[in-house]
Design an enzyme around this catalytic site. Structure first.
Site, PDB file in Angstrom:
ATOM      1  N   ASP A   1       0.851  -1.186   0.000  1.00 35.41           N
ATOM      2  CA  ASP A   1       0.000   0.000   0.000  1.00 35.41           C
ATOM      3  C   ASP A   1       0.888   1.237   0.000  1.00 35.41           C
ATOM      4  O   ASP A   1       1.386   1.644   1.046  1.00 35.41           O
ATOM      5  CB  ASP A   1      -0.912   0.005   1.239  1.00 35.41           C
TER       6      ASP A   1
ATOM      7  N   GLY B   1      -2.910   7.589   4.355  1.00 35.36           N
ATOM      8  CA  GLY B   1      -1.535   7.276   4.716  1.00 35.36           C
ATOM      9  C   GLY B   1      -1.193   5.852   4.330  1.00 35.36           C
ATOM     10  O   GLY B   1      -2.053   4.957   4.330  1.00 35.36           O
ATOM     11  N   GLU B   2       0.079   5.642   3.987  1.00 33.51           N
ATOM     12  CA  GLU B   2       0.503   4.318   3.542  1.00 33.51           C
ATOM     13  C   GLU B   2       0.318   3.296   4.660  1.00 33.51           C
ATOM     14  O   GLU B   2       0.839   3.452   5.757  1.00 33.51           O
ATOM     15  CB  GLU B   2       1.972   4.354   3.106  1.00 33.51           C
ATOM     16  N   GLY B   3      -0.407   2.252   4.382  1.00 31.56           N
ATOM     17  CA  GLY B   3      -0.735   1.231   5.369  1.00 31.56           C
ATOM     18  C   GLY B   3      -2.166   1.347   5.843  1.00 31.56           C
ATOM     19  O   GLY B   3      -2.874   0.346   5.957  1.00 31.56           O
TER      20      GLY B   3
END
Length: 645
Positions: free
Chosen positions: A522, A575-577
């Site tokens: 992601d 946000g990434e994740g």
């Protein structure tokens, strides 16, 4: 002892250890059970054996059906292979089966082929399957040739079946002890069906025996729980590798006190200093190439109204291939690895100073979007500190030694997660300059144009900062110019352009691949690591799943290069994740649905039909009559020049 989550389980135990009673307790809640008896029947000259068999029969509920396979040991594999997904089978026991297999009355028989057929049937069995077997390997070596032949054959069968099963339990003096998988993390609350750990396909090397060059012997040490950074551990090659950070298990906020009530209990993981040499050309395992297509074919037989699961069929196919079964189960034990690593220089232009550190600390304390989603979905969270990268426009981001240490660190984090019973890893990242570093990696590995894959810079007020975006583009341009004569080797790309977070993420992907564990990607850091990892081990990308591209140009391009199709197009910007964690419940639901639905009946017997599939007939096609002027027949016209004589 709870065994929620098993699909196939092997129950081992000594004589009178209680193994059969424990196995029967596992299927006590099933509506119907097919009891497969493998031992030879009683004889007049052995009343004690007849009494044992009678005691077993007396324990079986009236609703259970019994099948005998003692007349033909090959039939056991056929019974298991023919089981339906909605059935429950109890095989008791493999010791009796081996006894019949070695009986001269059944010779000549190819024992090896018969055992292989049984193992293949267990691996592919869609039903819930319990196998009971005596453990005789702890006793003395028998003094007779026949006794040695039996113990050797049974030991071989037990090892092969244990490798094929999801769960293995050893019963000692009535006390069950789980041998596989070894779970040290709390199992999150949720439905009672958990996914089976990835099973190696037939003919492949087990994950723990992956062929890798090594130097020295691996050592281990225990790390106590600490509040601050833990001490670094040195491996055999002398490269300093940091110790593992604690794993947090965020809890949902209290509903009544209004204070939030977020806690972050930690669990220290053991340090296993790695002596592996991570280099291009590593031979790591591949997912099961047959289980994925078989799972998709099975979906077509389920009783689903409408057109089915659509694009989410690839989730079932991916899970089937990585779990080695045509009936994959949803991932219940999930761990999020949040990589915090900043990039100095203009790669971080427009980033708020200290913002990434605040996000990492927020996750540690159980606050913020990622931690809250992790708590809601019962996943573990591990915040990993990566080394800060130097300004890539002027110098290498990391030294060669730092790259090696970061790769081994990531590999070890993946191994520790799998040893703790984790079934799915989620890569997350927070750091200043990560998007520019990922764009530089894409430019170096995939030939991308940096301005085309570098996302716009958005300030904390939601405004577009074009000046910062141009500074980042210039930093990437200068870095590529500086390294124009450098090797594009994977480690060199990480050292010159990638930085600590991408290097650790690459190690995580490689370690997860070696342990046959899927990874949910992601964001730009994850896909950049995927591009680098394919040059170290091409098998790694086949264990990756992309949740959502989020509208990010770098993720879109990298996904196309890696052959990954995003599961959704929600264009999330959490946000990434966090984007992946938002999609996770849907993935779990799809897998649970695919595993639980019954097969679709071809015809309803209540309507006078049969269960036999309907015979296909050719449609009755008749050409329509033409409308308007024109010939009224399709027959060829008679040639006027020819007359009958």
């Amino acid at each position: 002892m709870s065994l929620d989550g098993w699909n196939t389980v092997l129950v081992l135990g000594g004589i009178r250890s209680g193994k059969s009673e424990f196995a029967e307790s596992l299927v006590a809640d099933a509506t119907t059970v097919r009891y497969v008896a493998t031992a030879a029947g009683p004889t007049d000259d052995d009343p004690e054996w007849a009494a044992r068999l009678a005691a077993h029969r007396a324990r079986r509920p009236a609703g259970w059906s019994t099948e005998e396979t003692s007349a033909d040991p090959r039939r056991l594999a056929d019974v298991i292979a023919a089981a339906r997904p909605d059935e429950t089978l109890l095989v008791d026991d493999l010791g009796g089966w081996v006894t019949v297999l070695l009986d001269p009355a059944h010779q000549p028989a190819d024992d090896t082929v018969t055992i292989d057929e049984l193992i293949a049937a267990v691996r592919a069995c869609p039903a819930r399957l319990v196998l009971v077997s005596p453990e005789v390997g702890l006793s003395l070596v028998p003094a007779t040739p026949l006794g040695r032949a039996f113990t050797d054959a049974l030991g071989t069968v037990n090892r092969a079946v244990a490798d094929a099963c999801d769960t293995v339990v050893l019963v000692v003096a009535g006390q069950p002890c789980r041998l596989k998988p070894t779970v040290t993390e709390p199992t999150p609350a949720g439905p009672a069906v958990e996914p089976a750990p990835a099973r190696p396909a037939a003919g492949t090397t087990p994950a723990t025996e992956a062929t890798l060059p090594a130097v020295g012997a691996a050592t281990g040490a225990a790390v106590p729980a600490q509040a601050g950074p833990v001490a670094a551990a040195a491996n055999d090659s002398g490269i300093s590798v940091p110790a593992s950070p604690p794993v947090t298990s965020p809890q949902p906020p209290a509903a009544t006190d209004g204070t939030g009530g977020w806690t972050a209990p930690t669990m220290a993981l053991p340090v296993a200093a790695s002596g592996l040499i991570i280099q291009p050309g590593m031979e790591l395992p591949m997912p099961d190439e047959y289980a994925g297509p078989q799972a998709v074919d099975r979906l077509a037989t389920l009783d689903v109204p409408g057109t089915g699961l659509g694009v989410l069929e690839q989730v079932v196919s991916f899970a089937a291939a990585t779990q080695g079964t045509a009936t994959p189960a949803p991932w219940r034990s999930v761990r999020v690895l949040l990589l915090h690593g900043d990039h100095d220089g203009d790669a971080a232009a427009g980033s708020l100073p200290g913002e990434s550190a605040r996000q990492a600390e927020q996750a540690r304390s159980g606050a913020g979007v990622l931690a809250r989603l992790t708590a809601d979905y019962g996943a573990g969270l591990q915040v990993v500190e990566a080394p800060t990268a130097a300004p890539i426009e002027r110098e290498p981001a990391l030294s060669a030694e730092q790259v090696d240490a970061a790769l081994r660190y990531g590999w070890r984090l993946a191994e520790e997660a799998v040893d703790a019973g984790v079934q799915l890893l989620v890569l997350a990242a927070c750091g200043a300059g990560t998007e520019a570093a990922a764009a530089a990696v894409l430019a170096a590995t995939a030939g991308a144009e940096p301005p085309a894959v570098l996302a716009r810079v958005v300030t904390e007020n939601g405004e577009i900062d074009d000046v910062a975006w141009m500074a980042r583009c210039a930093a990437i341009r200068d870095a590529l110019h500086r390294t124009r004569r450098s090797s594009r080797d994977a480690k060199d790309v990480l050292a010159q352009l990638g930085g600590g977070d991408i290097a650790v993420a690459t190690g995580i992907l490689l370690g997860a691949t070696a342990r046959r564990t899927p990874v949910l990607l992601d964001g730009p850091v994850g896909v950049a690591a995927g591009l680098v990892s394919r040059d170290l081990a091409g098998q790694a990308r086949h264990w990756c799943l992309l949740a959502d591209h989020g509208g990010h140009p770098a993720v879109k391009l990298a996904a196309d290069v890696l052959g990954l199709t995003p599961l959704t197009e929600l264009r999330l910007g959490l946000g990434e994740g966090a984007n992946a964690m938002t999609v996770l419940p849907m993935l779990r639901s799809v897998l649970a649905l695919a595993a639980a639905l019954p097969a679709r009946p071809d015809r309803d017997p209540a309507d006078g039909g049969t269960d036999e599939p309907a015979q296909e007939t050719e449609p009755d096609f008749r050409e329509p009559e033409p409308d308007g002027p024109g010939p009224t027949s399709t027959e060829p016209a008679e040639d006027p020049g020819v007359r009958a004589g």
